[in-house]
Motif scaffolding. Structure first.
Motif, PDB file in Angstrom:
ATOM      1  N   PHE A  62       0.810  -1.295  -0.134  1.00  0.00           N
ATOM      2  CA  PHE A  62       0.046  -0.474   0.031  1.00  0.00           C
ATOM      3  C   PHE A  62       0.870   1.023  -0.054  1.00  0.00           C
ATOM      4  O   PHE A  62       0.484   1.777  -0.119  1.00  0.00           O
ATOM      5  N   ALA A  75     -11.418   3.539  -2.255  1.00  0.00           N
ATOM      6  CA  ALA A  75     -10.733   2.136  -2.030  1.00  0.00           C
ATOM      7  C   ALA A  75      -9.684   1.986  -0.308  1.00  0.00           C
ATOM      8  O   ALA A  75     -10.258   0.974   0.279  1.00  0.00           O
ATOM      9  N   TYR A  76      -8.968   3.067  -0.649  1.00  0.00           N
ATOM     10  CA  TYR A  76      -8.418   3.422   0.529  1.00  0.00           C
ATOM     11  C   TYR A  76      -9.187   3.220   2.109  1.00  0.00           C
ATOM     12  O   TYR A  76      -9.261   2.711   2.561  1.00  0.00           O
ATOM     13  N   SER A  77     -10.323   4.661   1.938  1.00  0.00           N
ATOM     14  CA  SER A  77     -11.669   4.348   3.251  1.00  0.00           C
ATOM     15  C   SER A  77     -11.279   3.317   3.907  1.00  0.00           C
ATOM     16  O   SER A  77     -12.202   3.044   4.599  1.00  0.00           O
ATOM     17  N   THR A  78     -12.185   1.911   2.924  1.00  0.00           N
ATOM     18  CA  THR A  78     -12.826   0.855   2.685  1.00  0.00           C
ATOM     19  C   THR A  78     -11.541   0.282   3.548  1.00  0.00           C
ATOM     20  O   THR A  78     -11.934  -0.853   3.978  1.00  0.00           O
ATOM     21  N   LEU A  79     -10.395   0.123   3.075  1.00  0.00           N
ATOM     22  CA  LEU A  79     -10.187  -0.860   3.693  1.00  0.00           C
ATOM     23  C   LEU A  79      -8.702  -0.225   5.249  1.00  0.00           C
ATOM     24  O   LEU A  79      -8.180  -0.959   5.391  1.00  0.00           O
ATOM     25  N   GLY A  80      -9.996   1.374   5.291  1.00  0.00           N
ATOM     26  CA  GLY A  80      -9.270   1.375   6.704  1.00  0.00           C
ATOM     27  C   GLY A  80      -7.996   1.935   6.805  1.00  0.00           C
ATOM     28  O   GLY A  80      -7.384   2.430   7.853  1.00  0.00           O
ATOM     29  N   TYR A  81      -7.205   2.650   5.222  1.00  0.00           N
ATOM     30  CA  TYR A  81      -5.914   3.084   5.392  1.00  0.00           C
ATOM     31  C   TYR A  81      -6.121   4.513   5.740  1.00  0.00           C
ATOM     32  O   TYR A  81      -5.994   4.910   3.977  1.00  0.00           O
ATOM     33  N   ASP A  82      -6.274   4.989   6.475  1.00  0.00           N
ATOM     34  CA  ASP A  82      -6.424   6.549   6.355  1.00  0.00           C
ATOM     35  C   ASP A  82      -4.814   7.513   6.167  1.00  0.00           C
ATOM     36  O   ASP A  82      -4.785   8.193   7.559  1.00  0.00           O
TER      37      ASP A  82
END
Length: 203
Positions: free
Chosen positions: A1, A26-33
């Motif tokens: 990532f 996509a990044y918010s759904t993966l919890g990658y903030d």
């Protein structure tokens, strides 16, 4: 990532609206903030917001409502540049936008009123019972009390009350009590629908 993030940031100015909204989603759904990533997406998106379709604006707003950082300037811009497009918003776009602004607690009276009018005047079958429960929660949570909206939601829910889970019934009751909207028949219907579901109610 991290590798994808570095490349995305270096080329962010080349992203068009579909790419920007999809990247944020996509990044918010993966919890990658990652703060630098979302700052760059917001900075790249704002000058292009007039080119965003309603779905892309709603996706962007919902994505930013999921992360742990505040971007009030982005929500201000999305709100002001969505008003002329309200008629183009589909039911899911409308729902996602309402939920996003409620989750972050962002005050946008004009946008929330316009979205409420959209819900009121849409055929009731365009919104699922679960979406209506969420919309009622959102407007109660933001203290944006538009009584015609709550009456319209109640009218639709009365025909679908049996489809609600115990937690959804509790949410509806809380929402209507919070705005002091005692719609005739709704609370009786909620009580009747609760019978046999008491074990499902969470504490």
């Amino acid at each position: 990532f991290h590798g994808i993030e570095r490349v995305a940031i270096s080329k962010m100015r080349l992203f068009q609206p579909p790419g920007l909204s999809s990247l944020a989603w996509a990044y918010s759904t993966l919890g990658y903030d990652s703060l630098p990533l979302f700052e760059n997406i917001a900075d790249a998106a704002i000058p292009k917001l007039d080119k965003f379709k309603p779905q892309e604006k709603a996706m962007m707003a919902l994505a930013y409502s999921r992360i742990n950082y505040s971007f009030p300037y982005l929500f201000n811009e999305i709100a002001s540049r969505s008003l002329h497009q309200i008629e183009q918003f589909g039911p899911l776009d409308t729902f996602n936008m309402i939920i996003a602004y409620a989750k972050v607690g962002h005050k946008s009276e004009q946008l929330m009123q316009a979205l409420a009018e959209k819900v009121i005047h849409q055929p009731s079958h365009h919104f699922s019972p679960q979406m209506l429960v969420g919309i009622a929660w959102a407007y109660a949570n933001t203290a944006h009390h538009t009584r015609p909206l709550f009456h319209a939601i109640a009218k639709s829910l009365l025909d679908n009350i049996h489809k609600l889970t115990a937690n959804e019934i509790a949410s509806v009751a809380w929402s209507y009590a919070s705005v002091n909207c005692n719609h005739y028949g709704l609370f009786d219907a909620l009580a009747e629908a609760s019978e046999g579901k008491w074990p499902q109610f969470s504490a």
